[in-house]
Design a protein around this motif. Sequence first.
Motif, PDB file in Angstrom:
ATOM      1  N   VAL A 131       0.818  -1.210   0.000  1.00 15.13           N
ATOM      2  CA  VAL A 131       0.000   0.000   0.000  1.00 15.13           C
ATOM      3  C   VAL A 131       0.853   1.262   0.000  1.00 15.13           C
ATOM      4  O   VAL A 131       0.651   2.171  -0.819  1.00 15.13           O
ATOM      5  N   GLU A 132       1.811   1.320   0.900  1.00 14.06           N
ATOM      6  CA  GLU A 132       2.606   2.544   1.046  1.00 14.06           C
ATOM      7  C   GLU A 132       3.408   2.851  -0.201  1.00 14.06           C
ATOM      8  O   GLU A 132       3.407   3.989  -0.702  1.00 14.06           O
ATOM      9  N   GLU A 133       4.112   1.850  -0.747  1.00 18.93           N
ATOM     10  CA  GLU A 133       4.944   2.119  -1.918  1.00 18.93           C
ATOM     11  C   GLU A 133       4.099   2.399  -3.153  1.00 18.93           C
ATOM     12  O   GLU A 133       4.447   3.236  -3.996  1.00 18.93           O
ATOM     13  N   PHE A 134       2.957   1.736  -3.263  1.00 21.83           N
ATOM     14  CA  PHE A 134       2.102   1.984  -4.417  1.00 21.83           C
ATOM     15  C   PHE A 134       1.511   3.390  -4.374  1.00 21.83           C
ATOM     16  O   PHE A 134       1.539   4.125  -5.366  1.00 21.83           O
ATOM     17  N   GLU A 135       0.992   3.775  -3.233  1.00 21.29           N
ATOM     18  CA  GLU A 135       0.382   5.099  -3.124  1.00 21.29           C
ATOM     19  C   GLU A 135       1.425   6.205  -3.246  1.00 21.29           C
ATOM     20  O   GLU A 135       1.137   7.290  -3.763  1.00 21.29           O
ATOM     21  N   SER A 136       2.645   5.945  -2.804  1.00 18.77           N
ATOM     22  CA  SER A 136       3.720   6.906  -2.954  1.00 18.77           C
ATOM     23  C   SER A 136       4.042   7.119  -4.437  1.00 18.77           C
ATOM     24  O   SER A 136       4.242   8.253  -4.891  1.00 18.77           O
ATOM     25  N   ALA A 137       4.072   6.022  -5.204  1.00 19.17           N
ATOM     26  CA  ALA A 137       4.334   6.125  -6.643  1.00 19.17           C
ATOM     27  C   ALA A 137       3.182   6.827  -7.351  1.00 19.17           C
ATOM     28  O   ALA A 137       3.398   7.652  -8.245  1.00 19.17           O
ATOM     29  N   CYS A 138       1.963   6.535  -6.949  1.00 18.33           N
ATOM     30  CA  CYS A 138       0.789   7.154  -7.570  1.00 18.33           C
ATOM     31  C   CYS A 138       0.754   8.664  -7.336  1.00 18.33           C
ATOM     32  O   CYS A 138       0.259   9.420  -8.177  1.00 18.33           O
ATOM     33  N   ALA A 139       1.277   9.097  -6.196  1.00 22.74           N
ATOM     34  CA  ALA A 139       1.263  10.522  -5.868  1.00 22.74           C
ATOM     35  C   ALA A 139       2.075  11.336  -6.860  1.00 22.74           C
ATOM     36  O   ALA A 139       1.832  12.539  -7.033  1.00 22.74           O
ATOM     37  N   GLU A 140       3.029  10.696  -7.538  1.00 21.14           N
ATOM     38  CA  GLU A 140       3.879  11.385  -8.511  1.00 21.14           C
ATOM     39  C   GLU A 140       3.419  11.141  -9.942  1.00 21.14           C
ATOM     40  O   GLU A 140       4.075  11.591 -10.885  1.00 21.14           O
ATOM     41  N   ASP A 141       2.327  10.452 -10.112  1.00 16.99           N
ATOM     42  CA  ASP A 141       1.846  10.087 -11.450  1.00 16.99           C
ATOM     43  C   ASP A 141       0.751  11.066 -11.888  1.00 16.99           C
ATOM     44  O   ASP A 141      -0.326  11.117 -11.279  1.00 16.99           O
ATOM     45  N   PRO A 142       0.977  11.845 -12.942  1.00 11.23           N
ATOM     46  CA  PRO A 142      -0.002  12.857 -13.357  1.00 11.23           C
ATOM     47  C   PRO A 142      -1.288  12.289 -13.945  1.00 11.23           C
ATOM     48  O   PRO A 142      -2.267  13.019 -14.094  1.00 11.23           O
ATOM     49  N   THR A 143      -1.305  11.003 -14.273  1.00  9.20           N
ATOM     50  CA  THR A 143      -2.537  10.426 -14.832  1.00  9.20           C
ATOM     51  C   THR A 143      -3.561  10.126 -13.750  1.00  9.20           C
ATOM     52  O   THR A 143      -4.735   9.885 -14.058  1.00  9.20           O
ATOM     53  N   ILE A 144      -3.152  10.131 -12.492  1.00  7.06           N
ATOM     54  CA  ILE A 144      -4.043   9.766 -11.392  1.00  7.06           C
ATOM     55  C   ILE A 144      -4.509  11.020 -10.661  1.00  7.06           C
ATOM     56  O   ILE A 144      -3.707  11.761 -10.095  1.00  7.06           O
ATOM     57  N   ASP A 145      -5.802  11.229 -10.659  1.00  2.00           N
ATOM     58  CA  ASP A 145      -6.378  12.380  -9.969  1.00  2.00           C
ATOM     59  C   ASP A 145      -6.812  12.012  -8.554  1.00  2.00           C
ATOM     60  O   ASP A 145      -6.741  12.816  -7.632  1.00  2.00           O
ATOM     61  N   ASP A 146      -7.254  10.785  -8.397  1.00  6.13           N
ATOM     62  CA  ASP A 146      -7.758  10.352  -7.093  1.00  6.13           C
ATOM     63  C   ASP A 146      -7.682   8.848  -7.034  1.00  6.13           C
ATOM     64  O   ASP A 146      -7.814   8.155  -8.058  1.00  6.13           O
ATOM     65  N   LEU A 147      -7.432   8.307  -5.853  1.00  2.33           N
ATOM     66  CA  LEU A 147      -7.469   6.861  -5.687  1.00  2.33           C
ATOM     67  C   LEU A 147      -7.974   6.528  -4.299  1.00  2.33           C
ATOM     68  O   LEU A 147      -7.779   7.282  -3.340  1.00  2.33           O
ATOM     69  N   GLU A 148      -8.625   5.382  -4.215  1.00  2.00           N
ATOM     70  CA  GLU A 148      -9.217   4.937  -2.951  1.00  2.00           C
ATOM     71  C   GLU A 148      -8.969   3.447  -2.793  1.00  2.00           C
ATOM     72  O   GLU A 148      -9.307   2.645  -3.665  1.00  2.00           O
TER      73      GLU A 148
END
Length: 229
Positions: free
Chosen positions: A52-69
Amino acid sequence: MPTIVRATVPATEVALAETFAALPTLEVEAERVVKSGEKVVMPLLWIRNAGVEEFESACAEDPTIDDLELLADFGDELLYRMHWIEQVGLLLQMLTNGQATILNAFGTEEQWHLRMLYPSRDHLSQTKEFCVEHELEFTVDAIREMEGDPSGRYGLTTEQYETLVTAVRRGYFEVPRDINLEELADELGVSHQAVSECLRRGTEALIEDTLLVGFPEQETQPPSPLEGD
């Protein structure tokens, strides 16, 4: 005529490219992909090979993702709902003008593998034209017209479909079995060998067309010491 298409698209042309770059062993499988607004795609995704932590950290830097739950954490698999807002023009075209239903989507560092149902080949042509116009890479790996036969939905021949359905209905796969191979062959009016081959090839085709979209082919393994005992 409804047409099932299997295609591959570079990860950089869909979504999560930067997340894949940060997590090279990441595997993503779509449970559902739907349009949400004019410029947003909302997928439900299974995440593998990442915590969870590493995935969400990577997603935070990804401009294609506006929101995730995070919807569920099963340890070796995570289930997320996301909003994709950039580089999703191709998916939006598929879901709108192409009127496609995305049956399977499997993403890795290099590419997305897609299995889609189009209302007709003309709708598929619209997606191809969109890709040419926008200089996008869209590789069609297989096309199959359904021709109104239920077997066509799953990559089966008519004989394989009828054999598998009859086997299920007559209890061949029950434990213990309600009918053996010889009895099933008699009921279908074919040879023992023909039924055995239809069951094996049909099961393989069904799994490949529904469960293994995007998975690499496995190298042939040496036989187990128990085989043939």
